[in-house]
Design a protein around this motif. Structure first.
Motif, PDB file in Angstrom:
ATOM      1  N   ILE A 115       0.842  -1.194   0.000  1.00  0.00           N
ATOM      2  CA  ILE A 115       0.000   0.000   0.000  1.00  0.00           C
ATOM      3  C   ILE A 115       0.875   1.241   0.000  1.00  0.00           C
ATOM      4  O   ILE A 115       1.714   1.431   0.884  1.00  0.00           O
ATOM      5  N   VAL A 116       0.660   2.071  -1.029  1.00  0.00           N
ATOM      6  CA  VAL A 116       1.337   3.352  -1.139  1.00  0.00           C
ATOM      7  C   VAL A 116       0.278   4.421  -0.907  1.00  0.00           C
ATOM      8  O   VAL A 116      -0.668   4.549  -1.682  1.00  0.00           O
ATOM      9  N   VAL A 117       0.412   5.142   0.181  1.00  0.00           N
ATOM     10  CA  VAL A 117      -0.515   6.225   0.499  1.00  0.00           C
ATOM     11  C   VAL A 117       0.078   7.507  -0.071  1.00  0.00           C
ATOM     12  O   VAL A 117       1.294   7.715  -0.011  1.00  0.00           O
ATOM     13  N   TYR A 118      -0.778   8.339  -0.630  1.00  0.00           N
ATOM     14  CA  TYR A 118      -0.271   9.584  -1.197  1.00  0.00           C
ATOM     15  C   TYR A 118      -1.208  10.743  -0.901  1.00  0.00           C
ATOM     16  O   TYR A 118      -2.391  10.564  -0.621  1.00  0.00           O
ATOM     17  N   SER A 119      -0.626  11.934  -0.954  1.00  0.00           N
ATOM     18  CA  SER A 119      -1.372  13.157  -0.725  1.00  0.00           C
ATOM     19  C   SER A 119      -0.566  14.315  -1.306  1.00  0.00           C
ATOM     20  O   SER A 119       0.632  14.172  -1.561  1.00  0.00           O
ATOM     21  N   THR A 120      -1.228  15.442  -1.492  1.00  0.00           N
ATOM     22  CA  THR A 120      -0.504  16.620  -1.971  1.00  0.00           C
ATOM     23  C   THR A 120       0.346  17.218  -0.856  1.00  0.00           C
ATOM     24  O   THR A 120       1.342  17.872  -1.112  1.00  0.00           O
ATOM     25  N   SER A 121      -0.043  16.969   0.375  1.00  0.00           N
ATOM     26  CA  SER A 121       0.670  17.563   1.508  1.00  0.00           C
ATOM     27  C   SER A 121       1.603  16.551   2.164  1.00  0.00           C
ATOM     28  O   SER A 121       1.501  15.350   1.941  1.00  0.00           O
TER      29      SER A 121
ATOM     30  N   ASP B 115       0.510   2.330  10.926  1.00  0.00           N
ATOM     31  CA  ASP B 115      -0.721   1.637  10.538  1.00  0.00           C
ATOM     32  C   ASP B 115      -0.508   0.605   9.433  1.00  0.00           C
ATOM     33  O   ASP B 115      -1.440  -0.110   9.071  1.00  0.00           O
ATOM     34  N   GLY B 116       0.712   0.547   8.867  1.00  0.00           N
ATOM     35  CA  GLY B 116       1.010  -0.512   7.913  1.00  0.00           C
ATOM     36  C   GLY B 116       1.202  -0.114   6.463  1.00  0.00           C
ATOM     37  O   GLY B 116       1.276  -0.980   5.596  1.00  0.00           O
ATOM     38  N   ALA B 117       1.289   1.189   6.172  1.00  0.00           N
ATOM     39  CA  ALA B 117       1.588   1.599   4.796  1.00  0.00           C
ATOM     40  C   ALA B 117       3.027   1.206   4.467  1.00  0.00           C
ATOM     41  O   ALA B 117       3.895   1.242   5.335  1.00  0.00           O
ATOM     42  N   ASN B 118       3.266   0.831   3.219  1.00  0.00           N
ATOM     43  CA  ASN B 118       4.615   0.475   2.793  1.00  0.00           C
ATOM     44  C   ASN B 118       5.394   1.690   2.313  1.00  0.00           C
ATOM     45  O   ASN B 118       6.621   1.721   2.421  1.00  0.00           O
ATOM     46  N   ARG B 119       4.672   2.658   1.769  1.00  0.00           N
ATOM     47  CA  ARG B 119       5.313   3.863   1.255  1.00  0.00           C
ATOM     48  C   ARG B 119       4.366   5.041   1.398  1.00  0.00           C
ATOM     49  O   ARG B 119       3.151   4.883   1.455  1.00  0.00           O
ATOM     50  N   TYR B 120       4.983   6.219   1.392  1.00  0.00           N
ATOM     51  CA  TYR B 120       4.219   7.465   1.330  1.00  0.00           C
ATOM     52  C   TYR B 120       4.751   8.246   0.143  1.00  0.00           C
ATOM     53  O   TYR B 120       5.962   8.400  -0.014  1.00  0.00           O
ATOM     54  N   LEU B 121       3.847   8.714  -0.693  1.00  0.00           N
ATOM     55  CA  LEU B 121       4.230   9.461  -1.873  1.00  0.00           C
ATOM     56  C   LEU B 121       3.553  10.824  -1.823  1.00  0.00           C
ATOM     57  O   LEU B 121       2.329  10.900  -1.681  1.00  0.00           O
ATOM     58  N   GLN B 122       4.340  11.868  -1.881  1.00  0.00           N
ATOM     59  CA  GLN B 122       3.766  13.203  -1.979  1.00  0.00           C
ATOM     60  C   GLN B 122       3.507  13.473  -3.454  1.00  0.00           C
ATOM     61  O   GLN B 122       4.416  13.369  -4.278  1.00  0.00           O
ATOM     62  N   LYS B 123       2.251  13.769  -3.803  1.00  0.00           N
ATOM     63  CA  LYS B 123       1.876  13.951  -5.200  1.00  0.00           C
ATOM     64  C   LYS B 123       2.723  15.050  -5.821  1.00  0.00           C
ATOM     65  O   LYS B 123       2.719  16.188  -5.350  1.00  0.00           O
ATOM     66  N   PRO B 124       3.431  14.711  -6.886  1.00  0.00           N
ATOM     67  CA  PRO B 124       4.198  15.739  -7.578  1.00  0.00           C
ATOM     68  C   PRO B 124       3.311  16.481  -8.577  1.00  0.00           C
ATOM     69  O   PRO B 124       2.280  15.970  -9.004  1.00  0.00           O
ATOM     70  N   SER B 125       3.735  17.671  -8.950  1.00  0.00           N
ATOM     71  CA  SER B 125       3.004  18.403  -9.984  1.00  0.00           C
ATOM     72  C   SER B 125       3.547  18.054 -11.366  1.00  0.00           C
ATOM     73  O   SER B 125       2.904  18.301 -12.370  1.00  0.00           O
ATOM     74  N   SER B 126       4.725  17.461 -11.419  1.00  0.00           N
ATOM     75  CA  SER B 126       5.359  17.094 -12.679  1.00  0.00           C
ATOM     76  C   SER B 126       4.943  15.691 -13.110  1.00  0.00           C
ATOM     77  O   SER B 126       5.042  14.732 -12.343  1.00  0.00           O
ATOM     78  N   PHE B 127       4.514  15.573 -14.353  1.00  0.00           N
ATOM     79  CA  PHE B 127       4.109  14.285 -14.914  1.00  0.00           C
ATOM     80  C   PHE B 127       5.287  13.312 -14.935  1.00  0.00           C
ATOM     81  O   PHE B 127       5.143  12.147 -14.581  1.00  0.00           O
ATOM     82  N   ASN B 128       6.466  13.771 -15.331  1.00  0.00           N
ATOM     83  CA  ASN B 128       7.639  12.893 -15.401  1.00  0.00           C
ATOM     84  C   ASN B 128       8.068  12.407 -14.027  1.00  0.00           C
ATOM     85  O   ASN B 128       8.479  11.257 -13.872  1.00  0.00           O
ATOM     86  N   VAL B 129       7.959  13.257 -13.027  1.00  0.00           N
ATOM     87  CA  VAL B 129       8.287  12.835 -11.660  1.00  0.00           C
ATOM     88  C   VAL B 129       7.283  11.787 -11.191  1.00  0.00           C
ATOM     89  O   VAL B 129       7.658  10.785 -10.589  1.00  0.00           O
ATOM     90  N   LEU B 130       6.006  11.983 -11.500  1.00  0.00           N
ATOM     91  CA  LEU B 130       4.996  10.994 -11.117  1.00  0.00           C
ATOM     92  C   LEU B 130       5.292   9.647 -11.774  1.00  0.00           C
ATOM     93  O   LEU B 130       5.232   8.608 -11.115  1.00  0.00           O
ATOM     94  N   LYS B 131       5.633   9.650 -13.055  1.00  0.00           N
ATOM     95  CA  LYS B 131       5.970   8.395 -13.739  1.00  0.00           C
ATOM     96  C   LYS B 131       7.125   7.694 -13.027  1.00  0.00           C
ATOM     97  O   LYS B 131       7.074   6.478 -12.808  1.00  0.00           O
ATOM     98  N   THR B 132       8.142   8.434 -12.658  1.00  0.00           N
ATOM     99  CA  THR B 132       9.300   7.856 -11.974  1.00  0.00           C
ATOM    100  C   THR B 132       8.898   7.267 -10.623  1.00  0.00           C
ATOM    101  O   THR B 132       9.296   6.147 -10.281  1.00  0.00           O
ATOM    102  N   LEU B 133       8.104   8.004  -9.851  1.00  0.00           N
ATOM    103  CA  LEU B 133       7.698   7.527  -8.526  1.00  0.00           C
ATOM    104  C   LEU B 133       6.808   6.289  -8.618  1.00  0.00           C
ATOM    105  O   LEU B 133       6.954   5.350  -7.824  1.00  0.00           O
ATOM    106  N   LEU B 134       5.905   6.265  -9.572  1.00  0.00           N
ATOM    107  CA  LEU B 134       5.048   5.087  -9.754  1.00  0.00           C
ATOM    108  C   LEU B 134       5.883   3.888 -10.180  1.00  0.00           C
ATOM    109  O   LEU B 134       5.704   2.780  -9.657  1.00  0.00           O
ATOM    110  N   TYR B 135       6.797   4.095 -11.106  1.00  0.00           N
ATOM    111  CA  TYR B 135       7.671   3.021 -11.564  1.00  0.00           C
ATOM    112  C   TYR B 135       8.481   2.449 -10.398  1.00  0.00           C
ATOM    113  O   TYR B 135       8.542   1.234 -10.208  1.00  0.00           O
TER     114      TYR B 135
END
Length: 143
Positions: A84-90, A102-122
């Protein structure tokens, strides 16, 4: 090549499309299911015969937020292998620590850049592979 089953729980339609577009451009085979709230996600988890490999879970959703979903998912042993990867803008350190507890495996802060999002998802999806895997006790913050 493995076909990853990915669930995305996100109430904002634009953000859902942003995630789906990014997933479509990464060099991995992915099948996705999207949910606009945590209740629909939980209903599917309990009715589906095939469980997802990974859930990208928005922290702030109506009806049932990411904290509630995470807690409910981790309360059932049959879901223990789902990453489980939990994400938020903040990013609030107290909330991120709570998500880790609580058991999340990762936390991802939502990027505004499409390329950064692709990298983080990958990176998040590739971490599921045995040679790239992190221990269940390791919590990773991506931003």
């Amino acid at each position: 090549m493995k076909d990853y089953l990915i669930y995305i729980a996100e109430d904002d339609e634009d953000d859902r499309e942003f995630f789906l577009d990014a997933l479509a451009e990464i060099p991995l085979s992915c099948t996705t299911r999207v949910f606009s709230n945590g209740i629909d996600l939980m209903d599917d988890l309990f009715s589906s015969s095939k469980l997802p490999d990974i859930i990208f879970l928005d922290l702030r959703m109506p009806l049932m937020d990411g904290f509630e979903c995470l807690t409910d998912i981790r309360n059932f042993n049959k879901f223990s292998d789902i990453k489980i990867v939990v994400y938020s803008t903040s990013y609030h350190e107290r909330e991120v620590r709570q998500l880790e507890e609580d058991g999340a495996n990762r936390y991802l802060q939502k990027p505004s850049s499409f390329n950064v999002l692709k990298t983080l998802l990958y990176q998040s999806i590739k971490s599921l592979e045995p040679e790239h895997s992190y221990s269940d006790k390791e919590f990773v913050i991506l931003s």
